[in-house]
Scaffold this motif. Structure first.
Motif, PDB file in Angstrom:
ATOM      1  N   GLY A  40      16.144   2.962 -11.502  1.00  0.00           N
ATOM      2  CA  GLY A  40      16.165   1.711 -12.236  1.00  0.00           C
ATOM      3  C   GLY A  40      16.377   0.484 -11.381  1.00  0.00           C
ATOM      4  O   GLY A  40      15.517  -0.388 -11.294  1.00  0.00           O
ATOM      5  N   VAL A  41      17.529   0.406 -10.737  1.00  0.00           N
ATOM      6  CA  VAL A  41      17.905  -0.815 -10.021  1.00  0.00           C
ATOM      7  C   VAL A  41      16.963  -1.111  -8.859  1.00  0.00           C
ATOM      8  O   VAL A  41      16.438  -2.230  -8.746  1.00  0.00           O
ATOM      9  N   ILE A  42      16.750  -0.143  -7.984  1.00  0.00           N
ATOM     10  CA  ILE A  42      15.911  -0.385  -6.802  1.00  0.00           C
ATOM     11  C   ILE A  42      14.463  -0.700  -7.196  1.00  0.00           C
ATOM     12  O   ILE A  42      13.903  -1.705  -6.723  1.00  0.00           O
ATOM     13  N   PRO A  43      13.807   0.088  -8.066  1.00  0.00           N
ATOM     14  CA  PRO A  43      12.436  -0.273  -8.450  1.00  0.00           C
ATOM     15  C   PRO A  43      12.350  -1.649  -9.116  1.00  0.00           C
ATOM     16  O   PRO A  43      11.417  -2.410  -8.853  1.00  0.00           O
ATOM     17  N   TRP A  44      13.334  -1.977  -9.960  1.00  0.00           N
ATOM     18  CA  TRP A  44      13.345  -3.294 -10.604  1.00  0.00           C
ATOM     19  C   TRP A  44      13.470  -4.394  -9.553  1.00  0.00           C
ATOM     20  O   TRP A  44      12.726  -5.375  -9.577  1.00  0.00           O
ATOM     21  N   GLY A  50      11.585 -11.615  -3.988  1.00  0.00           N
ATOM     22  CA  GLY A  50      10.791 -12.757  -3.551  1.00  0.00           C
ATOM     23  C   GLY A  50      10.545 -13.768  -4.647  1.00  0.00           C
ATOM     24  O   GLY A  50      10.108 -14.883  -4.373  1.00  0.00           O
ATOM     25  N   THR A  51      10.809 -13.398  -5.891  1.00  0.00           N
ATOM     26  CA  THR A  51      10.628 -14.342  -6.994  1.00  0.00           C
ATOM     27  C   THR A  51      11.953 -14.840  -7.539  1.00  0.00           C
ATOM     28  O   THR A  51      11.975 -15.791  -8.302  1.00  0.00           O
ATOM     29  N   GLU A  52      13.037 -14.174  -7.167  1.00  0.00           N
ATOM     30  CA  GLU A  52      14.385 -14.538  -7.602  1.00  0.00           C
ATOM     31  C   GLU A  52      15.269 -14.716  -6.375  1.00  0.00           C
ATOM     32  O   GLU A  52      14.895 -14.348  -5.271  1.00  0.00           O
ATOM     33  N   GLU A  53      16.447 -15.249  -6.592  1.00  0.00           N
ATOM     34  CA  GLU A  53      17.426 -15.401  -5.518  1.00  0.00           C
ATOM     35  C   GLU A  53      17.748 -14.024  -4.942  1.00  0.00           C
ATOM     36  O   GLU A  53      18.019 -13.090  -5.681  1.00  0.00           O
ATOM     37  N   PRO A  54      17.698 -13.849  -3.619  1.00  0.00           N
ATOM     38  CA  PRO A  54      18.003 -12.543  -3.022  1.00  0.00           C
ATOM     39  C   PRO A  54      19.428 -12.103  -3.336  1.00  0.00           C
ATOM     40  O   PRO A  54      20.349 -12.920  -3.386  1.00  0.00           O
ATOM     41  N   TYR A  55      19.587 -10.814  -3.558  1.00  0.00           N
ATOM     42  CA  TYR A  55      20.897 -10.215  -3.788  1.00  0.00           C
ATOM     43  C   TYR A  55      21.266  -9.460  -2.517  1.00  0.00           C
ATOM     44  O   TYR A  55      20.655  -8.446  -2.181  1.00  0.00           O
ATOM     45  N   ALA A  56      22.231  -9.987  -1.776  1.00  0.00           N
ATOM     46  CA  ALA A  56      22.548  -9.522  -0.425  1.00  0.00           C
ATOM     47  C   ALA A  56      22.738  -8.006  -0.288  1.00  0.00           C
ATOM     48  O   ALA A  56      22.179  -7.409   0.636  1.00  0.00           O
ATOM     49  N   PRO A  57      23.497  -7.340  -1.161  1.00  0.00           N
ATOM     50  CA  PRO A  57      23.665  -5.892  -0.969  1.00  0.00           C
ATOM     51  C   PRO A  57      22.354  -5.111  -1.059  1.00  0.00           C
ATOM     52  O   PRO A  57      22.116  -4.186  -0.281  1.00  0.00           O
ATOM     53  N   LEU A  58      21.483  -5.498  -1.981  1.00  0.00           N
ATOM     54  CA  LEU A  58      20.193  -4.799  -2.097  1.00  0.00           C
ATOM     55  C   LEU A  58      19.266  -5.169  -0.945  1.00  0.00           C
ATOM     56  O   LEU A  58      18.520  -4.320  -0.446  1.00  0.00           O
ATOM     57  N   GLU A  59      19.305  -6.402  -0.511  1.00  0.00           N
ATOM     58  CA  GLU A  59      18.497  -6.805   0.642  1.00  0.00           C
ATOM     59  C   GLU A  59      18.905  -6.005   1.874  1.00  0.00           C
ATOM     60  O   GLU A  59      18.061  -5.514   2.619  1.00  0.00           O
ATOM     61  N   LYS A  60      20.205  -5.874   2.075  1.00  0.00           N
ATOM     62  CA  LYS A  60      20.707  -5.115   3.219  1.00  0.00           C
ATOM     63  C   LYS A  60      20.249  -3.663   3.134  1.00  0.00           C
ATOM     64  O   LYS A  60      19.809  -3.090   4.130  1.00  0.00           O
ATOM     65  N   TYR A  61      20.344  -3.064   1.951  1.00  0.00           N
ATOM     66  CA  TYR A  61      19.911  -1.672   1.763  1.00  0.00           C
ATOM     67  C   TYR A  61      18.421  -1.517   2.077  1.00  0.00           C
ATOM     68  O   TYR A  61      18.018  -0.591   2.766  1.00  0.00           O
ATOM     69  N   LEU A  62      17.602  -2.420   1.568  1.00  0.00           N
ATOM     70  CA  LEU A  62      16.153  -2.313   1.760  1.00  0.00           C
ATOM     71  C   LEU A  62      15.725  -2.647   3.191  1.00  0.00           C
ATOM     72  O   LEU A  62      14.779  -2.055   3.704  1.00  0.00           O
ATOM     73  N   GLU A  63      16.408  -3.590   3.829  1.00  0.00           N
ATOM     74  CA  GLU A  63      16.045  -3.983   5.189  1.00  0.00           C
ATOM     75  C   GLU A  63      16.527  -2.991   6.245  1.00  0.00           C
ATOM     76  O   GLU A  63      15.873  -2.797   7.262  1.00  0.00           O
ATOM     77  N   LYS A  64      17.673  -2.408   6.004  1.00  0.00           N
ATOM     78  CA  LYS A  64      18.223  -1.443   6.961  1.00  0.00           C
ATOM     79  C   LYS A  64      18.769  -0.246   6.185  1.00  0.00           C
ATOM     80  O   LYS A  64      19.979  -0.113   5.987  1.00  0.00           O
ATOM     81  N   PRO A  65      17.868   0.616   5.723  1.00  0.00           N
ATOM     82  CA  PRO A  65      18.290   1.761   4.906  1.00  0.00           C
ATOM     83  C   PRO A  65      19.285   2.653   5.649  1.00  0.00           C
ATOM     84  O   PRO A  65      19.188   2.811   6.870  1.00  0.00           O
ATOM     85  N   PRO A  66      20.234   3.226   4.932  1.00  0.00           N
ATOM     86  CA  PRO A  66      21.245   4.073   5.569  1.00  0.00           C
ATOM     87  C   PRO A  66      20.663   5.209   6.410  1.00  0.00           C
ATOM     88  O   PRO A  66      21.173   5.488   7.490  1.00  0.00           O
ATOM     89  N   ALA A  67      19.618   5.845   5.951  1.00  0.00           N
ATOM     90  CA  ALA A  67      19.034   6.958   6.716  1.00  0.00           C
ATOM     91  C   ALA A  67      18.539   6.483   8.079  1.00  0.00           C
ATOM     92  O   ALA A  67      18.686   7.178   9.079  1.00  0.00           O
ATOM     93  N   ARG A  68      17.975   5.290   8.130  1.00  0.00           N
ATOM     94  CA  ARG A  68      17.519   4.736   9.409  1.00  0.00           C
ATOM     95  C   ARG A  68      18.695   4.270  10.248  1.00  0.00           C
ATOM     96  O   ARG A  68      18.756   4.510  11.453  1.00  0.00           O
ATOM     97  N   ALA A  69      19.662   3.609   9.600  1.00  0.00           N
ATOM     98  CA  ALA A  69      20.828   3.104  10.319  1.00  0.00           C
ATOM     99  C   ALA A  69      21.612   4.240  10.968  1.00  0.00           C
ATOM    100  O   ALA A  69      22.182   4.068  12.046  1.00  0.00           O
ATOM    101  N   LEU A  70      21.613   5.405  10.331  1.00  0.00           N
ATOM    102  CA  LEU A  70      22.301   6.577  10.883  1.00  0.00           C
ATOM    103  C   LEU A  70      21.458   7.345  11.877  1.00  0.00           C
ATOM    104  O   LEU A  70      21.916   8.323  12.468  1.00  0.00           O
TER     105      LEU A  70
END
Length: 76
Positions: A40-44, A50-70
Motif C-alpha cells: 500500500g504505502v510504497i506503491p502509493w 514528484g507531484t507532492e512534497e517529498p516525505y523524507a523517510p520514504l525518500e531515504k528508503y527509495l534512494e538508498k534501500p536497506p538491502a543495498r545499504a547493507l
C-alpha cells in the motif's frame, strides 16, 4: 479484515525492473516490509512521487534501500 498472507515481512522490489513478473529477478530487492507498507504505502508513494512534497523517510528508503545499504545486493 485479516489475511494470513498479511502476517510477517514481505520482500519489496523495484517494479521498474520487473514490472510484469510476480517475483523479483533478485537485482532490484530493496528490503523487507510489512504487508501494509509493501502493498500500500510504497506503491502509493511511488505513484505520487514528484507531484507532492517529498516525505523524507520514504525518500531515504527509495534512494538508498536497506538491502543495498547493507551490501546484500547490487542495485540496478
Amino acid at each position: 479484515m485479516s489475511h494470513q498472507d498479511d502476517a510477517g515481512l514481505h520482500l519489496d522490489h523495484d517494479h521498474r525492473c520487473c514490472p510484469k513478473k510476480a517475483e523479483s529477478c533478485g537485482k532490484c530487492i530493496r528490503g523487507l516490509l510489512c504487508w501494509g507498507c509493501n502493498g500500500g504505502v510504497i506503491p502509493w508513494y511511488e505513484r505520487i512521487r514528484g507531484t507532492e512534497e517529498p516525505y523524507a523517510p520514504l525518500e531515504k528508503y527509495l534512494e538508498k534501500p536497506p538491502a543495498r545499504a547493507l551490501g546484500l545486493i547490487e542495485f540496478f
